[in-house]
Design an enzyme around this catalytic site. Structure first.
Site, PDB file in Angstrom:
ATOM      1  N   LYS A  24      48.662 -51.000 -48.295  1.00  0.00           N
ATOM      2  CA  LYS A  24      49.662 -51.912 -48.865  1.00  0.00           C
ATOM      3  C   LYS A  24      48.981 -53.045 -49.626  1.00  0.00           C
ATOM      4  O   LYS A  24      49.352 -53.346 -50.756  1.00  0.00           O
ATOM      5  CB  LYS A  24      50.528 -52.460 -47.720  1.00  0.00           C
ATOM      6  CG  LYS A  24      51.642 -53.367 -48.144  1.00  0.00           C
ATOM      7  CD  LYS A  24      52.754 -53.377 -47.135  1.00  0.00           C
ATOM      8  CE  LYS A  24      52.505 -54.326 -45.981  1.00  0.00           C
ATOM      9  NZ  LYS A  24      52.722 -55.747 -46.341  1.00  0.00           N
ATOM     10  N   SER A 169      43.539 -67.125 -44.718  1.00  0.00           N
ATOM     11  CA  SER A 169      44.682 -66.382 -45.256  1.00  0.00           C
ATOM     12  C   SER A 169      44.294 -65.692 -46.554  1.00  0.00           C
ATOM     13  O   SER A 169      43.979 -66.351 -47.557  1.00  0.00           O
ATOM     14  CB  SER A 169      45.865 -67.321 -45.509  1.00  0.00           C
ATOM     15  OG  SER A 169      46.804 -66.655 -46.336  1.00  0.00           O
ATOM     16  N   GLN A 171      46.286 -64.095 -48.400  1.00  0.00           N
ATOM     17  CA  GLN A 171      47.338 -64.291 -49.391  1.00  0.00           C
ATOM     18  C   GLN A 171      47.109 -65.583 -50.165  1.00  0.00           C
ATOM     19  O   GLN A 171      47.228 -65.616 -51.388  1.00  0.00           O
ATOM     20  CB  GLN A 171      48.706 -64.295 -48.712  1.00  0.00           C
ATOM     21  CG  GLN A 171      49.036 -62.941 -48.094  1.00  0.00           C
ATOM     22  CD  GLN A 171      50.387 -62.904 -47.412  1.00  0.00           C
ATOM     23  OE1 GLN A 171      51.020 -63.927 -47.199  1.00  0.00           O
ATOM     24  NE2 GLN A 171      50.817 -61.710 -47.058  1.00  0.00           N
ATOM     25  N   ASP A 318      47.154 -58.162 -38.287  1.00  0.00           N
ATOM     26  CA  ASP A 318      48.383 -57.359 -38.249  1.00  0.00           C
ATOM     27  C   ASP A 318      48.419 -56.398 -37.058  1.00  0.00           C
ATOM     28  O   ASP A 318      49.463 -55.800 -36.779  1.00  0.00           O
ATOM     29  CB  ASP A 318      48.544 -56.579 -39.561  1.00  0.00           C
ATOM     30  CG  ASP A 318      48.820 -57.519 -40.740  1.00  0.00           C
ATOM     31  OD1 ASP A 318      49.289 -58.646 -40.496  1.00  0.00           O
ATOM     32  OD2 ASP A 318      48.547 -57.121 -41.885  1.00  0.00           O
TER      33      ASP A 318
END
Ligand code: S3P
Length: 433
Positions: A24, A169, A171, A318
């Site tokens: 992903k 992070s 992201q 995750d």
């Protein structure tokens, strides 16, 4: 198959060679970078999940032509500054990666974009990207200055910054590095512990000037163009982890998972399982498009407990709800610390996994930044009528599927269709084994 309610049955063993869905994180990044490249790119084997379609549809709204065939996305890049203001709002659905990374690219385009998301995404913090982007010169309005809906206006005059993040992070790192490609000068980003590095690998593969020293990243701005490229997306280690866990836990099992991305920044779960005594090996290791890829071979194993420290967390962020499931079967007490970020994922994953496992008889204690899990526990639903909710969180649904495979009686997972955001076909594969 109706995927909103799924009855989970105990499994005896698994013996199989399987493939899981493509990665992903790599798919999101490839779609975004292809969109601002200077020509036709082909992404082979992209993940066709809801989250990735949030990114694909967002880029279509921003004027990028994306054509799909069975196994590929053909993306016709519009050049670095060629994105257009969309006619409508962009709906990022459940996907935090879509919002946070996309804002880094919008930052350098003179366009105005409104971004919304589903209930879960609307509760997730955006200040972490708003602050550095504003400092670079981007205009952003957000609900309570932190949440979606968010309106972002990019500029051709981005300034470079030095940004030190207190949390690890990927992201946020990716957002700042993407914006850094557009800025005047060198943008420097520091993180406390290395988070997943797919952005850095892909940028370097595409020839963008990025230097890395430990966890300090320096990107030279005013990148003129990204040449059109092709990429093949390997299988997602996070999606593989559920089947790895099942093969470890179910006696007499043996499983091979083909062509999985084994990037070290994603290997936390496997490394922890190895320390717990799991029999896992990698074979056929090779490098594809700057990412290590291998087949993962797993055999059933007896496990001992482990202590997860804050430094261990980013490489398995995750997989921590799944580790909680696995730890109920280990010999001894497992402790997970430094995982406060779990509270602001698709659900509050500390709360949701702890309460779900307690319904199955697990002895597990919620901590502010983690959990304590007693091992050697027989999982057992208090009745066959037990319904456990996924909280619309794909990783909770799939972790509970693993719990169900070793649970003494059956139970039902509700809102089980949420797995489609990262792993369409999960339930079919799960049932086929
Ligand atoms: C992701 C980074 C991680 C992870 C998420 C995907 C990415 O989030 O939890 O599922 O693709 O960059 P954070 O970087 O916010 O921890």
């Amino acid at each position: 198959m109706r995927t909103d309610k799924i009855r989970i049955l105990r499994k005896s063993k698994i013996n199989a060679e399987i493939k899981v869905t493509p990665d992903k994180s790599i798919t999101h990044r490839a779609v975004m970078l292809a969109s601002i490249s200077s020509g036709e790119c082909i992404i082979h084997n992209p993940l066709k999940s809801k989250d990735c379609y949030s990114t694909v549809n967002a880029l279509k709204s921003l004027g990028v032509k994306i054509v799909e065939d069975k196994n590929n996305f053909h993306i016709y890049g519009v050049n670095m500054e060629g994105l257009c203001s969309p006619k409508e709002v962009i709906d990022a659905g459940n996907s935090g990666t879509t919002v946070r990374l996309l804002c880094g690219i919008i930052a350098g385009n003179e366009i105005e974009v409104k971004i919304i998301g589903d209930d879960s995404l609307s509760r997730r913090p955006m200040k972490r990207i708003i602050e550095p982007l504003r400092l670079m010169g981007v205009t952003i309005d957000a609900k309570e200055d932190n949440y979606l809906p968010l309106v972002i206006r990019g500029t051709k005059n981005l300034k470079s910054i030095t940004w030190e993040n207190k949390i690890a992070s990927a992201q946020v790192k990716s957002c700042v590095l993407f914006a850094g490609m557009y800025a005047e000068g060198v943008t420097i980003y520091k993180e406390p512990i290395l988070s997943r590095d797919h952005t850095e690998r892909m940028l370097q593969y595409l020839g963008v000037k990025l230097s890395i020293k430990d966890t300090v990243f320096s990107i030279r701005g005013k990148v003129k163009k990204i040449k059109p490229f092709e990429i093949l997306v390997p299988a997602d280690p996070s999606s593989a982890s559920y089947f790895i866990a099942m093969a470890v836990l179910l006696p007499n099992s043996s499983l091979v998972i083909k062509d999985v991305c084994v990037n070290p920044t994603r290997m936390g779960f496997i490394n922890v399982l190895l320390k717990m005594g799991a029999k896992i090996t990698l074979s056929n290791l090779r490098i594809l498009y700057n990412e290590p890829v291998a087949d993962i071979v797993v055999k059933s194993s007896k496990l001992k407990s482990i202590k997860i420290e804050p430094d261990d967390v980013p490489a398995m962020i995750d997989e921590l709800p799944l580790l909680a499931v696995v730890a109920t079967q280990a010999d001894g007490v497992t402790e997970i610390r430094g995982a406060g970020e779990l509270r602001i994922k698709e659900s509050d994953r500390i709360k949701t996994i702890v309460s779900s496992l307690q319904h199955l008889g697990a002895k597990i204690i919620e901590l502010e930044d983690g959990m304590i899990i007693m091992g050697n526990t027989t999982l057992c639903a208090d009745s066959d009528n037990l319904e456990l909710d996924s909280y619309n969180d794909h990783r909770i649904a799939m972790s509970l599927a693993v719990a169900g495979s070793i649970c003494h009686n059956s139970f039902v997972i509700t809102n089980a269709g949420c797995v489609d955001v990262s792993f369409p076909g999960f339930w079919d594969l799960y049932k086929s084994l």
